[in-house]
Design an enzyme around this catalytic site. Structure first.
Site, PDB file in Angstrom:
ATOM      1  N   THR A  16      33.000  23.889  31.074  1.00  0.00           N
ATOM      2  CA  THR A  16      31.666  23.733  30.511  1.00  0.00           C
ATOM      3  C   THR A  16      31.704  23.916  28.985  1.00  0.00           C
ATOM      4  O   THR A  16      31.052  23.184  28.237  1.00  0.00           O
ATOM      5  CB  THR A  16      30.704  24.769  31.145  1.00  0.00           C
ATOM      6  OG1 THR A  16      30.790  24.646  32.560  1.00  0.00           O
ATOM      7  CG2 THR A  16      29.280  24.539  30.694  1.00  0.00           C
ATOM      8  N   VAL A  33      39.574  13.040  13.679  1.00  0.00           N
ATOM      9  CA  VAL A  33      40.507  12.152  14.374  1.00  0.00           C
ATOM     10  C   VAL A  33      40.225  10.682  14.098  1.00  0.00           C
ATOM     11  O   VAL A  33      41.020   9.824  14.464  1.00  0.00           O
ATOM     12  CB  VAL A  33      40.514  12.400  15.900  1.00  0.00           C
ATOM     13  CG1 VAL A  33      40.896  13.841  16.201  1.00  0.00           C
ATOM     14  CG2 VAL A  33      39.170  12.076  16.526  1.00  0.00           C
ATOM     15  N   LYS A 105      47.925  29.439  32.107  1.00  0.00           N
ATOM     16  CA  LYS A 105      49.132  30.229  31.788  1.00  0.00           C
ATOM     17  C   LYS A 105      49.992  30.459  33.011  1.00  0.00           C
ATOM     18  O   LYS A 105      51.209  30.514  32.911  1.00  0.00           O
ATOM     19  CB  LYS A 105      48.768  31.577  31.179  1.00  0.00           C
ATOM     20  CG  LYS A 105      48.149  32.497  32.176  1.00  0.00           C
ATOM     21  CD  LYS A 105      47.825  33.843  31.665  1.00  0.00           C
ATOM     22  CE  LYS A 105      46.869  34.473  32.670  1.00  0.00           C
ATOM     23  NZ  LYS A 105      45.626  33.736  32.870  1.00  0.00           N
ATOM     24  N   ILE A 136      43.322  32.508  19.907  1.00  0.00           N
ATOM     25  CA  ILE A 136      44.248  32.787  18.795  1.00  0.00           C
ATOM     26  C   ILE A 136      45.288  31.688  18.713  1.00  0.00           C
ATOM     27  O   ILE A 136      46.001  31.452  19.684  1.00  0.00           O
ATOM     28  CB  ILE A 136      44.998  34.115  19.004  1.00  0.00           C
ATOM     29  CG1 ILE A 136      44.080  35.193  19.575  1.00  0.00           C
ATOM     30  CG2 ILE A 136      45.633  34.571  17.720  1.00  0.00           C
ATOM     31  CD1 ILE A 136      44.833  36.472  19.937  1.00  0.00           C
ATOM     32  N   ASP A 201      49.721  39.345  34.583  1.00  0.00           N
ATOM     33  CA  ASP A 201      49.113  38.393  33.665  1.00  0.00           C
ATOM     34  C   ASP A 201      49.801  38.472  32.293  1.00  0.00           C
ATOM     35  O   ASP A 201      50.161  37.453  31.701  1.00  0.00           O
ATOM     36  CB  ASP A 201      47.613  38.704  33.541  1.00  0.00           C
ATOM     37  CG  ASP A 201      46.921  37.815  32.537  1.00  0.00           C
ATOM     38  OD1 ASP A 201      46.614  36.661  32.877  1.00  0.00           O
ATOM     39  OD2 ASP A 201      46.699  38.266  31.386  1.00  0.00           O
ATOM     40  N   LYS A 205      52.223  35.601  30.131  1.00  0.00           N
ATOM     41  CA  LYS A 205      52.053  35.182  28.729  1.00  0.00           C
ATOM     42  C   LYS A 205      53.301  35.478  27.901  1.00  0.00           C
ATOM     43  O   LYS A 205      53.690  34.687  27.044  1.00  0.00           O
ATOM     44  CB  LYS A 205      50.832  35.870  28.133  1.00  0.00           C
ATOM     45  CG  LYS A 205      49.524  35.364  28.769  1.00  0.00           C
ATOM     46  CD  LYS A 205      48.335  36.187  28.324  1.00  0.00           C
ATOM     47  CE  LYS A 205      47.060  35.741  29.026  1.00  0.00           C
ATOM     48  NZ  LYS A 205      46.002  36.790  28.955  1.00  0.00           N
ATOM     49  N   GLY A 302      37.715  34.435  27.355  1.00  0.00           N
ATOM     50  CA  GLY A 302      36.332  34.052  27.091  1.00  0.00           C
ATOM     51  C   GLY A 302      36.250  32.551  27.134  1.00  0.00           C
ATOM     52  O   GLY A 302      37.164  31.847  26.717  1.00  0.00           O
TER      53      GLY A 302
END
EC number: 1.1.1.3
Lengths: 429, 429
Positions: A16, A33, A105, A136, A201, A205, A302
């Site tokens: 979304t 672009v 991930k 990030i 998790d 990463k 997020g």
């Protein structure tokens, strides 16, 4: 001017967010672009479900083939999660000549190498910035910004849930269980928090980061993992007394041609740049031989930050499309995998033990450390009133993992040692 | 395989670093760009001077034309500094079809726009990552990583000398003059420190950052500048008491279509990510509407970090060369320049004044603020023994610059106000 057509796999919160950004930033995207960008099809489970964003119902489909085999679709964005079925979709998309952007991930940690190989074979881009560190831009930082350097160390706070829990425990002196419960109520932790709190998790990463940073294919199984569920508020209090902050640290280190990677609760000296990263924020600290210390900080998750990273990747893919150079930006690992032996892994350690409060016990303990050539940076001995027990808290100088494990075993075997309460890796700046 | 030939303008500490990195990372560079990279000529003032790195004396020249007009040289790296003569060299190089990498922030801040236009006309790359933030890949972060976002705020600690001085003043309670003298003796500050301590160096970097971040051509004259030479240890002490850390902050803010940019000593709340950036380190904090808060941290200067950023740019140029897409990566500003009026610039302010210790004075002062609609976040009133003087320290809520300047003027005019000791911008997280 031909517009670029996107197929979106998944329309949860990140999906979304992607729809919203592409809609609201149409002018800005055009400027970047040089052509319009349009979402042509979206794969959802239920095409009739009400959505929090206005979407033409005609572009929704519950059949992945409508996207994977649509000749007009240039780029597939995968934000549906999952591993096996998703992997098949992406391989099909790549074989159909579609470029892929993914935020997944789990998939990249397990099958990244295979997917990148397929992408390269079919001349397609496969970008996955959003899979690590949410918003990030750390992967680009590793590949581009530090291209000329030799990275020897990567340390990351790469899981927001555990950083939130440890921050609350540290700032408010509360217990793990209490804070976890609150985090679950507030939606900062999942109902089943295992993958976060047990470090899986973060390990996924770190697999992705270490592979890129060291240019060496690191597997998930190469990462030693320990979570935070046994961290106590007393441990954190002792750390504070000694000038340390507790963080769940993904650690990857290269020495010569060999590397190690782990995830573990770690005491950082308070002046370490990672020590001040609070709450759900993530940060990755990179040490390069030429550049020295750098750190990238931001929201690790997020829906909007992740969606923003996805769209950044999309911009990169489209720029490559327009100049005809897709599939050339992937850097294959340069070095064969070589892992350190335990005897080559060095660290300082924090150790808290309960011992009988008798003459000579302290000497027995220090003798064990001395025998293995490990000396101390700090020692605290505190009487505990009940049961004639003393508490000893100490921080060692550098010790190899092999030596340290032998020391621990010999301490367990010592009659005078009632309990090894806790031990953690220590990193000082 | 054809090798890429480099011409190096300047062989000071950064130039020497570039030579070392290219020499020591030859294998790694080959892997990244797919061909050998060779330094063909180096411009120096004195070809006979002894150098701290082993260099074939035949590649040294004191005639810039040997580089600028050498048909074999593909990329010119400029690490000589200076403005006018250097600008002419780079324009000549670009017109000769050579790609340019520069670490020269003074030049880019003053003539970046013109140089980028020439580069674009001649189909050449002009990269300048090393000009801001030394080894921190912040420019790529702005252009690539946040490509899909709308950046509304940039805050930077972009000068190492002033951050070193303020850190020492804060941690050790010492005076500006004393710390500056020490910094000069240690080589952290120049013999003539004006450009650093008066904020000019930071302003130049903010010009470059704001231009990229807001996609709007910002001139050096658009940046309001105030340095740190009037900051006192008492000010810092009061800030500490209120939970603030003093930093020299480059601030750039966008609201709607209008922007403002400034450099000024600023009180940051201690929980702001920039507040914990210590000593000579730099950091740039970026707020994007989608991504939220991110921060890039690292060494802001130093010969190796800067050289490493230069070589990263070189890698990017060579990759572009090999796929034939140079001159296409520059993003020209999208928006016409629109600057905020002073009445549109909002901030909180710290103010310290000495007043006569008489009944009614406090009311007089607060009436002035109230008249301009500015209220207070915190107020401290402290008696000073001598001369019947009170010291008032206050922090306002948001006030427009226009209102605040009028308030200051009215305070100056007030009989009871003996002295306006200091005032600073305040930024809370």
């Amino acid at each position: 001017m031909k517009s670029i057509s996107i197929g979106l796999l998944g329309l949860g919160t990140v999906g979304t967010g992607v729809v919203k950004i592409i809609k609201n930033h149409q002018d800005q995207l055009m400027h970047q672009v040089g052509c319009p960008v349009e979402i042509k099809k979206i794969l959802v489970q239920n095409v009739h479900k009400k959505r929090p964003v206005e979407i033409d119902p005609n572009i929704l489909t519950s059949n992945a083939d409508d996207i994977l085999f649509d000749q007009d679709i240039d780029v597939v964005i995968e934000v549906m999660g999952g591993i096996n079925a998703t992997k098949d979709y992406l391989i099909t998309a790549l074989r159909q000549g579609k470029h892929v952007v993914t935020a997944n991930k789990d998939l990249m940690a397990l099958h990244g190498s295979e997917l990148l190989t397929v992408a390269s074979e079919y001349g397609c881009d496969l970008f996955y910035e959003a899979s690590v560190g949410g918003g990030i831009p750390i992967l680009r930082g590793l590949v581009d910004g530090l291209a000329s350097d030799r990275i020897t160390q990567l340390m990351g706070i790469v899981n927001g849930t555990t950083n939130y829990i440890l921050t609350k425990m540290t700032n408010e002196g509360r217990s793990y269980d209490e804070v976890l419960k609150e985090a679950q109520e507030l939606g900062f932790a999942e109902a089943d928090p295992t993958s976060d709190v047990e470090g899986l998790d973060a390990a996924r990463k770190m697999t992705i980061l270490a592979t890129l940073g060291f240019s060496m294919h690191i597997d998930l199984d190469d990462v030693q993992v320990r979570g935070i569920s046994n961290v106590t508020e007393e441990d954190i209090k002792y750390g504070k007394k000694l000038g340390y902050t507790m963080k769940l640290i993904g650690y990857a280190h290269r020495e010569g041609e060999k590397v190690e990677a782990s995830v573990a609760p770690t005491f950082l000296s308070n002046n370490h740049p990672l020590a001040s990263v609070q709450n759900e924020y993530n940060a990755v600290y990179v040490y390069g031989e030429a550049v020295g210390e750098t750190m990238f900080y931001g929201p690790g998750a997020g829906s909007l930050p992740t969606a923003s990273a996805v769209v950044s990747d999309l911009v990169a893919v489209i720029k490559n499309l327009r100049i005809g150079v897709n599939g050339k930006s992937a850097v294959t690992p340069q070095y064969p995998k070589r892992l350190k032996e335990d005897s080559e892994k060095y660290s300082k350690y924090f150790l808290r033990i309960h011992v009988q409060d008798e003459v000579g016990v302290f000497a027995e303990i220090t003798t064990i450390f001395a025998k293995h050539g490990v000396s101390f940076e700090e020692i605290l001995q505190l009487p505990i009133k009940k049961n004639e027990t003393s508490e000893i808290v100490l921080v060692t100088h550098q010790a190899s993992l092999t030596s340290y494990e032998q020391i621990l075993q010999e301490l367990y075997d010592l009659q005078a040692v009632k309990k090894v309460k806790s031990t953690y890796r220590v990193v000082r700046k």
